[in-house]
Each structure stands twice: as C-alpha cells, then as structure tokens.
Design an enzyme around this catalytic site. Sequence first.
Site, mmCIF file in Angstrom:
data_model
loop_
_atom_site.group_PDB
_atom_site.id
_atom_site.type_symbol
_atom_site.label_atom_id
_atom_site.label_comp_id
_atom_site.label_asym_id
_atom_site.label_seq_id
_atom_site.Cartn_x
_atom_site.Cartn_y
_atom_site.Cartn_z
ATOM 1 N N TRP A 183 57.625 23.918 52.760
ATOM 2 C CA TRP A 183 58.951 23.983 53.374
ATOM 3 C C TRP A 183 59.911 24.814 52.532
ATOM 4 O O TRP A 183 60.750 25.536 53.058
ATOM 5 C CB TRP A 183 59.507 22.561 53.549
ATOM 6 C CG TRP A 183 60.904 22.526 54.118
ATOM 7 C CD1 TRP A 183 61.247 22.523 55.438
ATOM 8 C CD2 TRP A 183 62.137 22.487 53.388
ATOM 9 N NE1 TRP A 183 62.621 22.488 55.572
ATOM 10 C CE2 TRP A 183 63.185 22.459 54.329
ATOM 11 C CE3 TRP A 183 62.450 22.470 52.029
ATOM 12 C CZ2 TRP A 183 64.519 22.419 53.956
ATOM 13 C CZ3 TRP A 183 63.781 22.430 51.649
ATOM 14 C CH2 TRP A 183 64.809 22.398 52.603
ATOM 15 N N HIS A 184 59.763 24.746 51.209
ATOM 16 C CA HIS A 184 60.694 25.439 50.334
ATOM 17 C C HIS A 184 60.530 26.951 50.345
ATOM 18 O O HIS A 184 61.488 27.677 50.044
ATOM 19 C CB HIS A 184 60.553 24.919 48.901
ATOM 20 C CG HIS A 184 61.271 23.628 48.654
ATOM 21 N ND1 HIS A 184 60.692 22.406 48.899
ATOM 22 C CD2 HIS A 184 62.519 23.371 48.201
ATOM 23 C CE1 HIS A 184 61.554 21.447 48.599
ATOM 24 N NE2 HIS A 184 62.674 22.000 48.169
ATOM 25 N N GLY A 185 59.347 27.454 50.642
ATOM 26 C CA GLY A 185 59.190 28.899 50.647
ATOM 27 C C GLY A 185 57.792 29.339 51.023
ATOM 28 O O GLY A 185 56.815 28.599 50.855
#
Length: 494
Positions: free
Chosen positions: A338-340
Amino acid sequence: MVFSSIIFLTAFLPITFILYYVPIPLKDGKLVAYRNIILVIMSLVFYAFGEPVYVFLMIGSVLINYIFGLLLSTPAVEGKDGAGKRTGRRKLWLTLSVIINVAILGVFKYAGFFVSTLNSIAGLSIPVPQIALPIGISFFTFQAMSYVIDVYRDGTMYQRSYWKLLLYISFFPQLIAGPIVRYHDIDVQLTNRGRNGAADAKLMSAGLMRFTKGLAKKVIIANSMGYIADKVYALDISSYGAAVAWMGAICYVFQIFYDFSGYSDMAIGLAKVFGFEFLENFDHPYSSLSIKEFWRKWHISLSSWFKEYVYIPLGGNRKGRIRTEINKIIVFFLTGFWHGANWTFIIWGLFHGLFLTLEDTIFPVGKMETKSIVGKIIRNIYVWLVAIVGFVFFRADSIGYACRMLKQMFTGFRPAVGSSVALGVVLEQANPYNIAVLLLAIICSYPVSRALADRFRNRKWWEGALLSGSLLLLVICILSLASAAYNPFIYFRF
C-alpha cells in the site's frame, strides 16, 4: 497544495475559515448544509491546486461508490438479529465495488511496477506505462472502500446525499496525507456537528493548537532530519563508514515519524476547527516495548483499516495458530505494498510481519513481565533496532542500496572505509542546531508532553502557556517556511 506551505497558511486556510463561519441566518440543518458545500468546494480547490486533472478521477471514484452504496442500501429479508441476510446479489455488488476500487488503484499506482516485474521475471520488453500518480489516491480509495463495506454490513448506513459522501472522501484535512477515516466513525458528523450551528471557541482553540503542534513537527524536526537523511541516501554508501550510514538511517527514522505524525496532527487539528472529530493516528510508537505494541501506536488508522477490512474477514485469529500467522503476513504484505509500488516497501511490510509472528511464537517479548527499568530499556532498544532496519528498506530506492546501507551500518567500522570523508560528512551535519533538533526528536518520541500536561493541566497558567507556546511555534514555522527552500512532501508515493 500542502499544509506546510505559505499559500495554505496565509491564503487558503483563512479564506476557508471565513467562508465557513460567515454569519448567515439559517436554521441548524441548512447551516450545516451550507458549511458542507463550502468544505466540498474548498476541498476540491485544494486538491485541484496540485492535481487539476485527477480531481475528476476522485469525483468519479466517489460517484461510483455512491452508486454501489445505493445498490447495497436495502438489506434482504431480515433475520433474528435484524441485520439482514447477505444475499448473493449484495455480495456481487460488494465484490464489483472492491474490484473497481482496486483496479483504479492498480492502474494508477501499480501498473508500472507490475510490468517492470513481469519484464524482469520473463525477460520481456513490454513498454512500462508512465502514469502520473494522483496524490492521495491510496487514502481516498481506502476511504471509499470503507464506505461501501460499511453499507454492505449495515444497509441502513448508506449515504443518501452524494455531496455528503463527496465531503467524507474529499475533506481536505485528511485528503492527501490521512489519517484514513472510516465511514462509520464520521457518518453522524456529516449531518450533525457543533452546538446549534455556533462556532465552538474551545474546540477551535484546541484544533489550532493541535495544528500548530503538527506543523512544528513537520517544519522544525522532520525537515531538519530529512535534509540530512536525503544527503546520506544520495551517497554511494559503500564508500563511507558506519557513522555516516547510522546517521542517515536514524535521521530518516525521525523524519518519517515526525512527517507522518505531524501531518496527522495537522489534519486532526483542522478537523476540530471545522467541527469534526478524527481518531488518533500516532501514539508515540518509538516508546513501545514490542513490535506488536509499535503497530498499535503507529499509523493507527491504517492498522485499524487492515484489521477491520482484511484481517478479520480472512478469519483473524479464529482459525488456529498457523492460519492466524498467515493472515498477519498477508496483512503486512499488503501494508507494505500500500505504501508504494516497489519491492522495498513489500520487504519492509514483511519484515515487520515476520517480527510480529516471532513475537507470537518463539519470541513472546510482548507477553513478558517487565518491571525493571533495565528490562524496559532493553526491549525499547529492540524496537528501535527493528524500526531503524525496517525503515532502511522503506527509504532506499532499491533492495541493493538497502543491503549496502545495512552492511555499512553493521560492518563498516574499519578505518579504511571512507574514514576521513565519512568523518567530514558527520562533522558537517553535527552543528549545534541539528544536535538540538535531534535531542528534541528523541525526547518527543516519548510521551513527555502528555506527562507534563497531566501534571500541570489544572494550573491556572497552563492554558495560557500552551496558547503562547503555540503562537510562538507558528511564527517560527512561518519564518522557517518563508526562508527555507527544503520542504519535501513525502506523500507523493501514496
């Protein structure tokens, strides 16, 4: 537009505040409706300031989920518990909504990653799509999914007004940097907030002080630590010693915490100014004594979202020990992803998932009774080490660089390893200001301010001191922003 910018502080926020609280002779319901319209318009302006095209993507995303909410709004034949049976049709609508939301996120955020990975694995040369990432797409997509899932669970919770749903998802305090606000936490506030339509001076005062606290975290601490971290991570770290590597790693750990928590504080504070109450998002995670405790205090809204909408539906801890640990690994894989769109984020997520699994099985540090100060210090150091090593992967542009960074951190103690140059880099950054900021960052990582507040909050001078301190911090931040060129926005990946 970001909160830590002169144009936001001196133009956008004052104009929004004035338009929102302009005295208009309307009854309570219509007054809230007027204020909702103002917030929607200004939120769209806020987003369009940096993303003029993708504002339509967000509006379209809200419309799609609004329609799915209507389709899910009427439960089937109600059972004994009154919640309604989950019919195949409603499950179909829910499944389609999740697929569409994930597809939107996948196309704009992960298309290039998937194609690049496929090319690397299969030896292909498929052109990698160059799609600009809409700022905040991960945040507003998760909030949209939260709405549809909540309506699926309770068909009476659906939002009849498209504009209120648009406000929920586009509300500018949390739009581009979180926290992720779940629909059932804010449903009532979209219609009823405040006291008889009047401005709540106490709530506004608390909100502005909270905003200033977050702004100071970002401008004074995060920017200072981030400047050093960026310089170190731009080096060919293999040519430098352990001191430089540790300096960069530690500074980044402080940068990301004070940047993330600073923006959350600003969002929570701004929400209060406009009559909304958001849940806490960070609670001094670096003071934790286990990684499990760390994740109860770090990015709480994200952890809660994954727990409620992924971990529990997967079975949570109800299907045996092995399934429980597998569910946790899945959640932390998704948390990292989700973060990258990079393997470094995935490794960071799995790294934390691994330690949570270890703590639940062969290394039950979270269940240990720790009464001695020494024991607590050792456990806290353990959390720091795990966090620092994990964030090396989070910050590095590649797995290879992260491995070289860690190698220098733990083996680069020989004088031959860039000793003179490394010493110069360290001494250059070890000026009195940076040292003072570093000490401040360390102290504020622990609940010192909470302890002070608990001790002095009943003193007559306490409120005045808080207000005076907040005004001083605000002036310092504005002067710093006006004179400094370094003010990164690290949420562009989200």
